[in-house]
Design an enzyme around this catalytic site. Sequence first.
Site, PDB file in Angstrom:
ATOM      1  N   LYS A 100       0.849  -1.193   0.000  1.00 29.13           N
ATOM      2  CA  LYS A 100       0.000   0.000   0.000  1.00 29.13           C
ATOM      3  C   LYS A 100       0.876   1.232   0.000  1.00 29.13           C
ATOM      4  O   LYS A 100       1.776   1.376   0.837  1.00 29.13           O
ATOM      5  CB  LYS A 100      -0.897   0.020   1.253  1.00 29.13           C
ATOM      6  N   GLN A 121       6.991   4.211   3.990  1.00 29.28           N
ATOM      7  CA  GLN A 121       5.596   3.795   3.969  1.00 29.28           C
ATOM      8  C   GLN A 121       5.365   2.560   4.831  1.00 29.28           C
ATOM      9  O   GLN A 121       4.314   2.414   5.457  1.00 29.28           O
ATOM     10  CB  GLN A 121       5.165   3.502   2.532  1.00 29.28           C
ATOM     11  N   LYS A 124       5.039   3.793   8.381  1.00 24.37           N
ATOM     12  CA  LYS A 124       3.816   4.577   8.504  1.00 24.37           C
ATOM     13  C   LYS A 124       2.595   3.663   8.564  1.00 24.37           C
ATOM     14  O   LYS A 124       1.721   3.815   9.424  1.00 24.37           O
ATOM     15  CB  LYS A 124       3.699   5.533   7.319  1.00 24.37           C
ATOM     16  N   LYS A 136       5.485   1.940  -2.989  1.00 20.28           N
ATOM     17  CA  LYS A 136       5.397   3.267  -3.596  1.00 20.28           C
ATOM     18  C   LYS A 136       5.646   3.126  -5.090  1.00 20.28           C
ATOM     19  O   LYS A 136       6.293   2.174  -5.530  1.00 20.28           O
ATOM     20  CB  LYS A 136       6.427   4.218  -2.985  1.00 20.28           C
ATOM     21  N   GLY A 175      -3.098   7.768  -4.689  1.00 19.52           N
ATOM     22  CA  GLY A 175      -2.531   8.967  -5.275  1.00 19.52           C
ATOM     23  C   GLY A 175      -1.402   9.532  -4.424  1.00 19.52           C
ATOM     24  O   GLY A 175      -1.153   9.096  -3.303  1.00 19.52           O
ATOM     25  N   ASP A 176      -0.716  10.496  -4.967  1.00 16.69           N
ATOM     26  CA  ASP A 176       0.358  11.216  -4.275  1.00 16.69           C
ATOM     27  C   ASP A 176       0.553  12.518  -5.056  1.00 16.69           C
ATOM     28  O   ASP A 176      -0.366  12.941  -5.784  1.00 16.69           O
ATOM     29  CB  ASP A 176       1.634  10.354  -4.226  1.00 16.69           C
ATOM     30  N   THR A 219      -5.091  13.419   4.625  1.00 17.26           N
ATOM     31  CA  THR A 219      -3.716  13.651   5.079  1.00 17.26           C
ATOM     32  C   THR A 219      -3.614  14.974   5.820  1.00 17.26           C
ATOM     33  O   THR A 219      -2.979  15.063   6.889  1.00 17.26           O
ATOM     34  CB  THR A 219      -2.736  13.617   3.898  1.00 17.26           C
ATOM     35  N   ASN A 250      -3.202  19.463  -1.874  1.00 15.88           N
ATOM     36  CA  ASN A 250      -4.280  18.941  -1.042  1.00 15.88           C
ATOM     37  C   ASN A 250      -3.917  18.914   0.435  1.00 15.88           C
ATOM     38  O   ASN A 250      -4.719  19.292   1.295  1.00 15.88           O
ATOM     39  CB  ASN A 250      -4.649  17.520  -1.489  1.00 15.88           C
ATOM     40  N   SER A 388      -7.184   5.497   3.193  1.00 19.59           N
ATOM     41  CA  SER A 388      -7.174   4.553   2.077  1.00 19.59           C
ATOM     42  C   SER A 388      -7.540   3.154   2.555  1.00 19.59           C
ATOM     43  O   SER A 388      -8.222   2.400   1.855  1.00 19.59           O
ATOM     44  CB  SER A 388      -5.791   4.532   1.417  1.00 19.59           C
TER      45      SER A 388
END
Length: 455
Positions: A100, A121, A124, A136, A175-176, A219, A250, A388
């Site tokens: 993820k 990630q 996290k 990623k 997304g990123d 986020t 965002n 997510s």
Amino acid sequence: MSTAPEAPVDLTPALIQLIDDLGRGPLFKEAATEVAHAIGPMLSDDDPRRQGWRRARVFERLLEPDRTIRFRVEWVDDQGKPQFNRGYRIEHTNILGPYKGGLRFRHTVTEDVLGFLAYEQCFKNALTGLPLGGGKGGSDFDPKGKSEGEVMRFCQSFMTELAKYIGPDEDVPAGDIGVGGREVGYMYGRWLRLTKKPVGVLTGKPIPLGGLAGRTEATGYGCVAFAKAMLEEDGHSMDGAKVAISGSGNVALYAAERTMHRGGRVMSLSDSKGSVFCKEGFTKQQLQELMDLKLKTRDRLSAYSGEGVEYAEGKKPWAMGAYEVALPCATQNEVDETDAAAIADAGAKAVAEGANMPCTAEAKALLAKRSVPLGPGKAANAGGVGMSGFEMAQNSGRVPWSKERAINELETMMATIHQRCVAYGQTDKGVDYELGANRAGFAKLADAMVAAGVG
């Protein structure tokens, strides 16, 4: 005659040497070295559980991703000319669940950038407590300056390759930077054409395609929730606090929105060309105008001329006045040692990283020296991946969640992450959030890796 037991040897230098020997890029090295400093002493003591981590060589194994996927992405521009870009997906570990992590479309994307992000990630996602692995991906394609048709054609071509490696129980990208609901929607549309499977293989989808209400804000909202908890841990309050924010995507914009909701005063936003600053704090109307400017017309902040708002060309927001909270929400390594000194001089009582590793190692050291608490990105910006995870649950259950339910779950999750950081980050000088986040995330991963065995 009895002799005192020998003091355990700190393994931190040996772990750092392992990182150096890998020869990876500077960003990955910085991220892994941060973890080494946090968990080296843990691996050195005689606690049976921690010695099990050492025998299983968990730290060493986590330095290497499960796999790195590279591919060419071919597409045709509006003039009919063939174009191509590099595409990547780094699947770091799925020991806790499906890989993820987001997809980033930007000209600065390299394997080193994505490698450090995939590594971060993992920790996290472990902190969220959700069954999520770490990964990623992305491309050096930049949507900026491209037409709608060009973005669509690129996304479709990108998914044609990526679809070979992902799935709702295997790898679930999101997304990123450079990848919002529009891009995710185009990629999901191609996935449907290729597979005929309307499943939650991507998160951050538009609502009509099974997206979760509140995912876009997550986020930024989560970062503010973490900052609020940091303030309260030290006896302060978000209500009435002045908050400096960098970035205008965002994360930054919704962090600003949530700050106002919590009673804080947003003093700044920034983009790659400069910063806007308001000595009295932006009004809700001004923030909405700025959100429209960045999210709808996609213009520069220099185009804004609200009453009482100043634009500083080429300047970051950190040295523009006094404030109690700093939220760096732009990109990695945006806050250097000079910026950190400005944040401390401004009277900041908490720094929460809304971006991934926005503070350099030197900046972190200075903030620690000046006793400014730092909430690291792997904790403070975990709201996006947590939401997510909720979107995956919504898709799997085939039952839509309300936005209220999603935001409430987000707030609960961020409070739990804060508690984990406090529990693992206690020192004689107070809570070290970076230490706590790294140790708590590593412990979760290490226990799972030991339980699964080797091979």
